[in-house]
Write a protein that holds these residues in place. Structure first.
Motif, PDB file in Angstrom:
ATOM      1  N   ASN A  35       0.344  -0.792  -0.044  1.00  0.00           N
ATOM      2  CA  ASN A  35       0.079   0.156  -0.075  1.00  0.00           C
ATOM      3  C   ASN A  35       0.761   1.109  -0.164  1.00  0.00           C
ATOM      4  N   GLY A  36       2.363   1.416   0.679  1.00  0.00           N
ATOM      5  CA  GLY A  36       2.710   2.631   0.845  1.00  0.00           C
ATOM      6  C   GLY A  36       3.493   2.696  -0.344  1.00  0.00           C
ATOM      7  N   VAL A  37       4.012   1.120  -1.781  1.00  0.00           N
ATOM      8  CA  VAL A  37       4.878   1.606  -2.711  1.00  0.00           C
ATOM      9  C   VAL A  37       3.616   2.528  -3.881  1.00  0.00           C
ATOM     10  N   VAL A  38       2.077   1.488  -3.416  1.00  0.00           N
ATOM     11  CA  VAL A  38       1.484   2.775  -4.826  1.00  0.00           C
ATOM     12  C   VAL A  38       1.074   3.692  -4.146  1.00  0.00           C
ATOM     13  N   HIS A  39       0.667   4.279  -2.609  1.00  0.00           N
ATOM     14  CA  HIS A  39       0.770   5.721  -2.788  1.00  0.00           C
ATOM     15  C   HIS A  39       1.764   6.516  -2.961  1.00  0.00           C
ATOM     16  N   ALA A  40       3.414   6.057  -2.945  1.00  0.00           N
ATOM     17  CA  ALA A  40       4.491   7.138  -2.837  1.00  0.00           C
ATOM     18  C   ALA A  40       4.690   6.711  -4.321  1.00  0.00           C
ATOM     19  N   LEU A  41       4.117   5.756  -5.612  1.00  0.00           N
ATOM     20  CA  LEU A  41       3.750   6.610  -6.301  1.00  0.00           C
ATOM     21  C   LEU A  41       2.636   7.160  -7.116  1.00  0.00           C
ATOM     22  N   VAL A  42       2.035   7.137  -6.455  1.00  0.00           N
ATOM     23  CA  VAL A  42       0.593   8.469  -6.703  1.00  0.00           C
ATOM     24  C   VAL A  42       1.270   9.675  -5.921  1.00  0.00           C
ATOM     25  N   THR A 205       8.270  10.067  17.304  1.00  0.00           N
ATOM     26  CA  THR A 205       7.665  11.208  16.671  1.00  0.00           C
ATOM     27  C   THR A 205       7.779  11.436  15.656  1.00  0.00           C
ATOM     28  N   THR A 206       8.642  11.016  14.625  1.00  0.00           N
ATOM     29  CA  THR A 206       8.729  11.050  13.069  1.00  0.00           C
ATOM     30  C   THR A 206       7.128   9.674  13.067  1.00  0.00           C
ATOM     31  N   ILE A 207       7.229   9.189  13.220  1.00  0.00           N
ATOM     32  CA  ILE A 207       6.183   8.219  12.961  1.00  0.00           C
ATOM     33  C   ILE A 207       4.798   8.819  12.622  1.00  0.00           C
ATOM     34  N   LYS A 208       4.603   9.785  13.761  1.00  0.00           N
ATOM     35  CA  LYS A 208       3.383  10.463  14.501  1.00  0.00           C
ATOM     36  C   LYS A 208       3.186  11.468  13.501  1.00  0.00           C
ATOM     37  N   GLY A 209       4.196  12.276  13.186  1.00  0.00           N
ATOM     38  CA  GLY A 209       4.060  13.056  12.559  1.00  0.00           C
ATOM     39  C   GLY A 209       3.970  12.875  10.451  1.00  0.00           C
ATOM     40  N   LEU A 210       4.675  11.980  10.300  1.00  0.00           N
ATOM     41  CA  LEU A 210       4.230  11.145   8.752  1.00  0.00           C
ATOM     42  C   LEU A 210       2.832  11.103   8.807  1.00  0.00           C
ATOM     43  N   GLY A 214      -0.081  12.670   6.723  1.00  0.00           N
ATOM     44  CA  GLY A 214       0.037  11.260   5.090  1.00  0.00           C
ATOM     45  C   GLY A 214      -2.134  11.542   5.360  1.00  0.00           C
ATOM     46  N   PHE A 215      -2.227  11.121   6.287  1.00  0.00           N
ATOM     47  CA  PHE A 215      -3.334  10.992   7.013  1.00  0.00           C
ATOM     48  C   PHE A 215      -4.865  11.877   6.260  1.00  0.00           C
ATOM     49  N   ILE A 216      -4.426  13.929   6.474  1.00  0.00           N
ATOM     50  CA  ILE A 216      -4.864  14.706   6.505  1.00  0.00           C
ATOM     51  C   ILE A 216      -4.683  15.007   4.243  1.00  0.00           C
ATOM     52  N   ALA A 217      -3.413  14.524   3.546  1.00  0.00           N
ATOM     53  CA  ALA A 217      -3.208  14.506   2.776  1.00  0.00           C
ATOM     54  C   ALA A 217      -4.168  13.766   1.996  1.00  0.00           C
ATOM     55  N   LYS A 218      -3.922  12.724   2.316  1.00  0.00           N
ATOM     56  CA  LYS A 218      -5.587  11.873   1.680  1.00  0.00           C
ATOM     57  C   LYS A 218      -6.406  11.672   1.660  1.00  0.00           C
ATOM     58  N   GLY A 219      -7.017  12.727   3.440  1.00  0.00           N
ATOM     59  CA  GLY A 219      -8.293  12.602   3.668  1.00  0.00           C
ATOM     60  C   GLY A 219      -9.033  14.095   2.293  1.00  0.00           C
ATOM     61  N   LEU A 220      -7.862  15.118   2.450  1.00  0.00           N
ATOM     62  CA  LEU A 220      -8.593  15.720   1.487  1.00  0.00           C
ATOM     63  C   LEU A 220      -8.775  15.527  -0.484  1.00  0.00           C
ATOM     64  N   ALA A 221      -8.143  14.405  -0.331  1.00  0.00           N
ATOM     65  CA  ALA A 221      -7.904  14.402  -1.945  1.00  0.00           C
ATOM     66  C   ALA A 221      -9.345  13.692  -1.903  1.00  0.00           C
ATOM     67  N   TYR A 271       2.502   9.697   3.961  1.00  0.00           N
ATOM     68  CA  TYR A 271       1.765   8.487   4.298  1.00  0.00           C
ATOM     69  C   TYR A 271       2.209   6.930   3.404  1.00  0.00           C
ATOM     70  N   ALA A 272       2.694   7.422   2.585  1.00  0.00           N
ATOM     71  CA  ALA A 272       3.720   6.034   1.800  1.00  0.00           C
ATOM     72  C   ALA A 272       4.565   5.821   2.661  1.00  0.00           C
ATOM     73  N   VAL A 273       5.461   6.498   3.954  1.00  0.00           N
ATOM     74  CA  VAL A 273       6.965   6.231   4.550  1.00  0.00           C
ATOM     75  C   VAL A 273       6.152   5.475   5.953  1.00  0.00           C
ATOM     76  N   PHE A 274       4.622   6.504   6.347  1.00  0.00           N
ATOM     77  CA  PHE A 274       3.849   6.132   7.144  1.00  0.00           C
ATOM     78  C   PHE A 274       3.370   4.768   7.200  1.00  0.00           C
ATOM     79  N   CYS A 275       3.103   3.959   6.259  1.00  0.00           N
ATOM     80  CA  CYS A 275       2.746   2.816   5.734  1.00  0.00           C
ATOM     81  C   CYS A 275       3.208   1.339   5.602  1.00  0.00           C
ATOM     82  N   ALA A 276       5.222   2.410   5.786  1.00  0.00           N
ATOM     83  CA  ALA A 276       5.888   1.481   6.142  1.00  0.00           C
ATOM     84  C   ALA A 276       6.432   0.549   7.202  1.00  0.00           C
ATOM     85  N   PHE A 277       6.122   1.835   7.766  1.00  0.00           N
ATOM     86  CA  PHE A 277       6.761   1.871   9.768  1.00  0.00           C
ATOM     87  C   PHE A 277       5.343   1.344  10.293  1.00  0.00           C
ATOM     88  N   ARG A 278       4.387   1.289   9.316  1.00  0.00           N
ATOM     89  CA  ARG A 278       2.419   0.591   9.912  1.00  0.00           C
ATOM     90  C   ARG A 278       2.762  -1.230   9.689  1.00  0.00           C
TER      91      ARG A 278
END
Length: 284
Positions: A35-42, A205-210, A214-221, A271-278
């Motif tokens: 899922n992160g790979v797909v979002h990274a390309l998007v 802290t980095t994961i939370k920031g990502l 990420g969630f706000i950007a995807k939500g806006l889209a 969001y893609a990087v967050f998915c990798a950490f997730r």
């Protein structure tokens, strides 16, 4: 036990077997990476559009970009399997959701039952999304070249042709827009942290920031996609309907659209990087 009760027990037993499968747990974590790979390309394609380039800034466009790479078909099959496994995991999670208990005696209340079904619908919604994306990846690997916006237009035209179709399409648009609002709220309130074991220190802290970005950007889209569907319903015009790629193009048409599209692209990368950490820290 009556037959419906037996069927329910059998379904939950099967769901528990799914959850207890080490192989499926591993594949589900791989699904977050996919899922992160797909979002990274998007996100990358969105940035290309923001700087005046061309491309399809949706999941189908991202998958077709993978298909054009050397051994891309093999990568797509791997992504498809992992995404379908993640969908199966969420489906099992929804089935095993139990009634929340309230009060000193731990009794099941109507409020608790509503929360249970809310969680079930959320998990099953994610299951549908991941399985659908996995099947699209498999289709692209097999040679298909789908267009996300074209598919949305065709489905919208079919819905509009039904009795009460504009109302149904409007409800779908409102639902997608509502999902976008939910993503924004999850980002602002950081409720996504309930799904992962966030590590301490700078990494956490980095994961939370990502996650927030990420969630706000995807939500806006998603909100823009919902608005386009509602507009198509109001105007009874299927050509107005569009998916994520159409949403990005609608943003680009705004006075400062290229800046907004660029920020959304950066958000999708976050969001893609967050998915990798997730994939590493998800509670699976």
């Amino acid at each position: 036990m009556d037959r419906p009760g037996e069927m329910k027990a059998d379904a939950k037993h099967a769901a528990r077997k799914v959850e207890d499968s080490p192989a499926l747990r591993w594949l589900a974590r791989a699904g977050y990476v996919a899922n992160g790979v797909v979002h990274a390309l998007v996100g990358i394609i969105a940035l290309i559009l923001a700087f005046g380039g061309k491309g399809e800034s949706d999941q189908a466009g991202a998958l077709k970009a993978i298909a054009s790479a050397p051994l891309g078909f093999a990568a797509l099959w791997a992504l498809g399997i992992a995404l379908c496994a993640l969908g199966a995991w969420h489906a099992a999670e929804g089935l095993l959701a139990h009634d929340a208990r309230d009060g000193a005696e731990g009794t099941i209340t109507t409020k608790g039952t509503i929360r249970k079904w809310g969680r079930r619908l959320a998990e099953w919604g994610q299951a549908v999304v991941f399985v659908a994306l996995g099947l699209i990846a498999a289709a692209v690997a097999a040679g298909a070249r789908p267009s996300g916006d074209r598919a949305v237009e065709i489905v919208s035209r079919g819905i509009l042709s039904l009795p009460g179709g504009p109302y149904l399409l409007g409800l779908i648009g409102l639902s997608i827009g509502g999902g976008g609002v939910a993503f924004v709220v999850m980002g602002v309130l950081r409720s996504f942290e309930k799904k992962i074991d966030v590590p301490d220190g700078a990494l956490g802290t980095t994961i939370k920031g990502l996650g927030i970005v990420g969630f706000i950007a995807k939500g806006l889209a998603l909100i823009v996609v919902g608005v386009l569907l509602v507009m198509a319903a109001v105007q009874v015009d299927a050509e107005t309907a569009a998916g994520l790629d159409g949403a990005m193009r609608a943003l680009l048409a705004l006075p400062v659209g290229h800046w907004i599209a660029g920020l959304v692209g950066v958000g999708f990368l976050a969001y893609a990087v967050f998915c990798a950490f997730r994939a590493r820290y998800a509670r699976i």
